[in-house]
Motif scaffolding. Structure first.
Motif, mmCIF file in Angstrom:
data_model
loop_
_atom_site.group_PDB
_atom_site.id
_atom_site.type_symbol
_atom_site.label_atom_id
_atom_site.label_comp_id
_atom_site.label_asym_id
_atom_site.label_seq_id
_atom_site.Cartn_x
_atom_site.Cartn_y
_atom_site.Cartn_z
ATOM 1 N N GLU A 14 35.406 90.820 -5.252
ATOM 2 C CA GLU A 14 35.426 89.367 -5.104
ATOM 3 C C GLU A 14 34.047 88.722 -5.192
ATOM 4 N N LEU A 15 32.987 89.506 -5.216
ATOM 5 C CA LEU A 15 31.633 88.937 -5.283
ATOM 6 C C LEU A 15 31.399 88.316 -6.661
ATOM 7 N N PRO A 16 30.814 87.119 -6.690
ATOM 8 C CA PRO A 16 30.595 86.454 -7.977
ATOM 9 C C PRO A 16 29.431 87.062 -8.769
ATOM 10 N N GLU A 17 28.556 87.814 -8.120
ATOM 11 C CA GLU A 17 27.402 88.399 -8.784
ATOM 12 C C GLU A 17 27.415 89.904 -8.583
ATOM 13 N N GLY A 18 26.630 90.606 -9.383
ATOM 14 C CA GLY A 18 26.558 92.065 -9.297
ATOM 15 C C GLY A 18 25.875 92.533 -8.020
ATOM 16 N N VAL A 19 26.061 93.790 -7.722
ATOM 17 C CA VAL A 19 25.480 94.391 -6.524
ATOM 18 C C VAL A 19 24.737 95.659 -6.952
ATOM 19 N N VAL A 20 23.552 95.867 -6.377
ATOM 20 C CA VAL A 20 22.795 97.082 -6.625
ATOM 21 C C VAL A 20 22.797 97.898 -5.341
ATOM 22 N N ILE A 21 23.150 99.169 -5.476
ATOM 23 C CA ILE A 21 23.239 100.047 -4.304
ATOM 24 C C ILE A 21 22.290 101.223 -4.509
ATOM 25 N N CYS A 22 21.557 101.576 -3.461
ATOM 26 C CA CYS A 22 20.661 102.723 -3.495
ATOM 27 C C CYS A 22 21.179 103.773 -2.519
ATOM 28 N N THR A 23 21.385 104.997 -2.993
ATOM 29 C CA THR A 23 21.860 106.080 -2.134
ATOM 30 C C THR A 23 20.721 106.626 -1.297
ATOM 31 N N ALA A 24 21.054 107.467 -0.332
ATOM 32 C CA ALA A 24 20.043 108.084 0.526
ATOM 33 C C ALA A 24 19.091 108.964 -0.295
ATOM 34 N N GLU A 25 19.554 109.456 -1.456
ATOM 35 C CA GLU A 25 18.726 110.300 -2.321
ATOM 36 C C GLU A 25 17.850 109.478 -3.252
ATOM 37 N N GLY A 26 17.961 108.137 -3.191
ATOM 38 C CA GLY A 26 17.163 107.265 -4.024
ATOM 39 C C GLY A 26 17.774 106.936 -5.369
ATOM 40 N N GLN A 27 19.016 107.299 -5.584
ATOM 41 C CA GLN A 27 19.689 106.962 -6.839
ATOM 42 C C GLN A 27 20.188 105.518 -6.761
ATOM 43 N N ILE A 28 20.019 104.787 -7.856
ATOM 44 C CA ILE A 28 20.431 103.377 -7.890
ATOM 45 C C ILE A 28 21.700 103.250 -8.722
ATOM 46 N N HIS A 29 22.659 102.519 -8.174
ATOM 47 C CA HIS A 29 23.923 102.263 -8.841
ATOM 48 C C HIS A 29 24.131 100.755 -8.850
ATOM 49 N N SER A 30 24.676 100.254 -9.941
ATOM 50 C CA SER A 30 24.992 98.822 -9.977
ATOM 51 C C SER A 30 26.497 98.661 -10.095
ATOM 52 N N LEU A 31 27.003 97.623 -9.455
ATOM 53 C CA LEU A 31 28.435 97.332 -9.484
ATOM 54 C C LEU A 31 28.657 95.980 -10.115
#
Length: 95
Positions: free
Chosen positions: A78-95
């Motif tokens: 439902e978010l109108p904009e993208g989200v960037v997530i960083c894991t504990a291992e430092g990997q970045i994922h975008s949604l």
């Protein structure tokens, strides 16, 4: 009266511990041997109860985690904009 039942007690205790927590020792022998088997069976009752309790707690936790994942999925969708997530291992994922 002691040696043969002791071998059987050892084998059946292994069954309780390794294969079937619901198994109980049933044998005839001297009063000491029967008392030992009864003590092992009492411990097996407690072991089985603990085993069930742990399994139940795991099921509840898995259900709760799945519900939380579903809620998070709906919120992110439902978010109108993208989200960037960083894991504990430092990997970045975008949604």
């Amino acid at each position: 009266m002691y040696i043969l039942p002791m071998h059987r007690i050892a084998e059946e205790t292994g069954i309780i511990h390794g294969v079937n927590p619901g198994h109980r020792i049933r044998l005839k022998g001297s009063s000491d041997v029967v008392r030992l088997a009864d003590s092992i069976n009492t411990a097996a009752d407690r072991f089985e109860e603990l085993h069930r309790s742990v399994e139940s707690a795991l099921r509840e936790s898995r259900t709760r985690i799945e519900e939380e994942k579903n809620i998070l999925s709906v919120v992110l969708a439902e978010l109108p904009e993208g989200v960037v997530i960083c894991t504990a291992e430092g990997q970045i994922h975008s949604l």
